[in-house]
Design a protein around this motif. Sequence first.
Motif, PDB file in Angstrom:
ATOM      1  N   ASP A  25      26.956  70.670  31.232  1.00  0.00           N
ATOM      2  CA  ASP A  25      27.968  71.503  31.886  1.00  0.00           C
ATOM      3  C   ASP A  25      29.372  71.300  31.326  1.00  0.00           C
ATOM      4  N   PHE A  26      30.143  72.388  31.430  1.00  0.00           N
ATOM      5  CA  PHE A  26      31.442  72.422  30.758  1.00  0.00           C
ATOM      6  C   PHE A  26      32.509  73.042  31.646  1.00  0.00           C
ATOM      7  N   VAL A  27      33.708  72.490  31.525  1.00  0.00           N
ATOM      8  CA  VAL A  27      34.901  73.153  32.048  1.00  0.00           C
ATOM      9  C   VAL A  27      35.375  74.068  30.917  1.00  0.00           C
ATOM     10  N   ILE A  28      35.595  75.336  31.239  1.00  0.00           N
ATOM     11  CA  ILE A  28      36.021  76.311  30.221  1.00  0.00           C
ATOM     12  C   ILE A  28      37.488  76.641  30.487  1.00  0.00           C
ATOM     13  N   VAL A  29      38.323  76.464  29.480  1.00  0.00           N
ATOM     14  CA  VAL A  29      39.752  76.753  29.656  1.00  0.00           C
ATOM     15  C   VAL A  29      40.174  77.828  28.651  1.00  0.00           C
ATOM     16  N   PRO A  30      40.298  79.084  29.116  1.00  0.00           N
ATOM     17  CA  PRO A  30      40.745  80.151  28.213  1.00  0.00           C
ATOM     18  C   PRO A  30      42.232  79.987  27.913  1.00  0.00           C
ATOM     19  N   ASP A  31      42.559  79.970  26.650  1.00  0.00           N
ATOM     20  CA  ASP A  31      43.955  79.751  26.239  1.00  0.00           C
ATOM     21  C   ASP A  31      44.141  80.435  24.874  1.00  0.00           C
ATOM     22  N   PRO A  32      44.068  81.784  24.860  1.00  0.00           N
ATOM     23  CA  PRO A  32      44.011  82.518  23.586  1.00  0.00           C
ATOM     24  C   PRO A  32      45.111  82.140  22.601  1.00  0.00           C
ATOM     25  N   ASP A  33      46.328  81.898  23.127  1.00  0.00           N
ATOM     26  CA  ASP A  33      47.451  81.629  22.221  1.00  0.00           C
ATOM     27  C   ASP A  33      47.694  80.144  21.975  1.00  0.00           C
ATOM     28  N   ASN A  34      46.792  79.293  22.452  1.00  0.00           N
ATOM     29  CA  ASN A  34      46.926  77.847  22.261  1.00  0.00           C
ATOM     30  C   ASN A  34      48.253  77.342  22.836  1.00  0.00           C
ATOM     31  N   LEU A  59      35.420  73.253  27.006  1.00  0.00           N
ATOM     32  CA  LEU A  59      35.486  74.292  25.976  1.00  0.00           C
ATOM     33  C   LEU A  59      36.858  74.942  26.050  1.00  0.00           C
ATOM     34  N   HIS A  60      37.704  74.636  25.091  1.00  0.00           N
ATOM     35  CA  HIS A  60      39.045  75.225  25.020  1.00  0.00           C
ATOM     36  C   HIS A  60      38.888  76.490  24.167  1.00  0.00           C
ATOM     37  N   VAL A  61      39.146  77.642  24.786  1.00  0.00           N
ATOM     38  CA  VAL A  61      38.887  78.940  24.137  1.00  0.00           C
ATOM     39  C   VAL A  61      40.194  79.447  23.527  1.00  0.00           C
ATOM     40  N   VAL A  62      40.281  79.412  22.207  1.00  0.00           N
ATOM     41  CA  VAL A  62      41.543  79.724  21.518  1.00  0.00           C
ATOM     42  C   VAL A  62      41.253  80.726  20.396  1.00  0.00           C
ATOM     43  N   ARG A  63      42.211  81.595  20.133  1.00  0.00           N
ATOM     44  CA  ARG A  63      42.077  82.456  18.951  1.00  0.00           C
ATOM     45  C   ARG A  63      42.213  81.600  17.693  1.00  0.00           C
ATOM     46  N   CYS A  64      41.364  81.873  16.686  1.00  0.00           N
ATOM     47  CA  CYS A  64      41.441  81.099  15.435  1.00  0.00           C
ATOM     48  C   CYS A  64      42.857  81.099  14.875  1.00  0.00           C
ATOM     49  N   ALA A  65      43.499  82.258  14.929  1.00  0.00           N
ATOM     50  CA  ALA A  65      44.818  82.395  14.304  1.00  0.00           C
ATOM     51  C   ALA A  65      45.854  81.493  14.962  1.00  0.00           C
ATOM     52  N   ALA A  66      45.562  81.037  16.208  1.00  0.00           N
ATOM     53  CA  ALA A  66      46.553  80.259  16.943  1.00  0.00           C
ATOM     54  C   ALA A  66      46.299  78.751  16.867  1.00  0.00           C
ATOM     55  N   HIS A  67      45.224  78.336  16.177  1.00  0.00           N
ATOM     56  CA  HIS A  67      44.903  76.898  16.174  1.00  0.00           C
ATOM     57  C   HIS A  67      44.878  76.358  14.749  1.00  0.00           C
ATOM     58  N   GLY A  75      39.531  84.838   9.234  1.00  0.00           N
ATOM     59  CA  GLY A  75      38.985  86.034   8.583  1.00  0.00           C
ATOM     60  C   GLY A  75      37.535  86.287   8.966  1.00  0.00           C
ATOM     61  N   GLU A  76      36.852  85.243   9.422  1.00  0.00           N
ATOM     62  CA  GLU A  76      35.414  85.345   9.731  1.00  0.00           C
ATOM     63  C   GLU A  76      35.114  85.403  11.221  1.00  0.00           C
ATOM     64  N   ALA A  77      36.008  84.821  12.020  1.00  0.00           N
ATOM     65  CA  ALA A  77      35.763  84.759  13.470  1.00  0.00           C
ATOM     66  C   ALA A  77      37.092  84.907  14.197  1.00  0.00           C
ATOM     67  N   GLU A  78      37.050  85.574  15.331  1.00  0.00           N
ATOM     68  CA  GLU A  78      38.300  85.711  16.099  1.00  0.00           C
ATOM     69  C   GLU A  78      38.544  84.496  16.988  1.00  0.00           C
TER      70      GLU A  78
END
Length: 301
Positions: A25-34, A59-67, A75-78
């Motif tokens: 089990d996981f705590v999921i933290v959406p944070d697109p802009d890091n 699971l820290h959910v971040v956009r690739c471009a922001a991390h 270029g391969e994954a958002e």
Amino acid sequence: MDRVTTALAAPAPIAFLKGHGTENDFVIVPDPDNALDLPPAVVAGLCDRRAGIGGDGLLHVVRCAAHPDARAMAGEAEWFMDYRNADGSVAEMCGNGVRVFARYLQHAGTVGSGDLAVATRDGVKHVHLDKNGDVTVSMGRAVLPAGDVTVSVDGRQWPATHVNMGNPHAVAFVEDLAHAGTLHDPPPFSPASAYPHGVNVEFVVDRGPRHVAMRVHERGAAETRSCGTGACAVAVAAARRDGADPAVTGAPVTYTVDVLGGRLVITERPDGSVEMTGPAVIVAEGQIDPSWIEGVQNGHA
Ligand SMILES: N[C@@H](CCC[C@H](N)C(=O)O)C(=O)O
């Protein structure tokens, strides 16, 4: 004279979700802009089952471009799965986590069913999401470094197969899963130089043809009810023990791996790639009180 009252803006609550894959089990933290600061103490606090939300990892959910660790994969994954263990340490990869990560993106309406690329510290993983069914992940190749390793519990010792699935695993075939004991502490391994950054240890018994069951002590956590990378490592170690190597025969090999929290199906293909299929569930959504986080950071939560 008029009094001017300045209201201090209260820090905004932080959204989280809770999910699991075969009860890992996981705590999921959406944070697109890091934008969030998630130091190890905060991650460990959130994963704490009594004082926090509770989870085997975050699971820290971040956009690739922001991390910074993922920009090169943009270029391969958002999306980037910035995975943390329950003790706050960083891990390269989490197999159950990547399925739950994909399920979260689907749940949030960010992606639909079908195929999705997710960046991890072990590279980009390709995921196939059924609408309500299982999730399949192409986990990459297993690497089996040469050299003898042993693991021990309560005075018993077993030879182990060293398997790297992006993160390190020691797979020991045992007579009885109970021999792994309580698994409160990380099982000692030898030689000490085998795993300079620690290891996930799997204990495995046979259940039938191409069918095994395992328990696992996860690095940075404790005994968990499942480990996806661990199940892949176990399937590959079992195949080699059973004399099956898809790279030699040209035929894929599939193992069913029972874990305490359910069942995973693992296929190794002739090109060496390992595919894992299993469930991924979003359980709850909520908000973290920012003053609690502040308390954890100041050591009095
Ligand atoms: N539960 C995970 C593995 C998480 C990382 C592991 N504890 C490590 O430190 O390598 C999985 O499902 O693969």
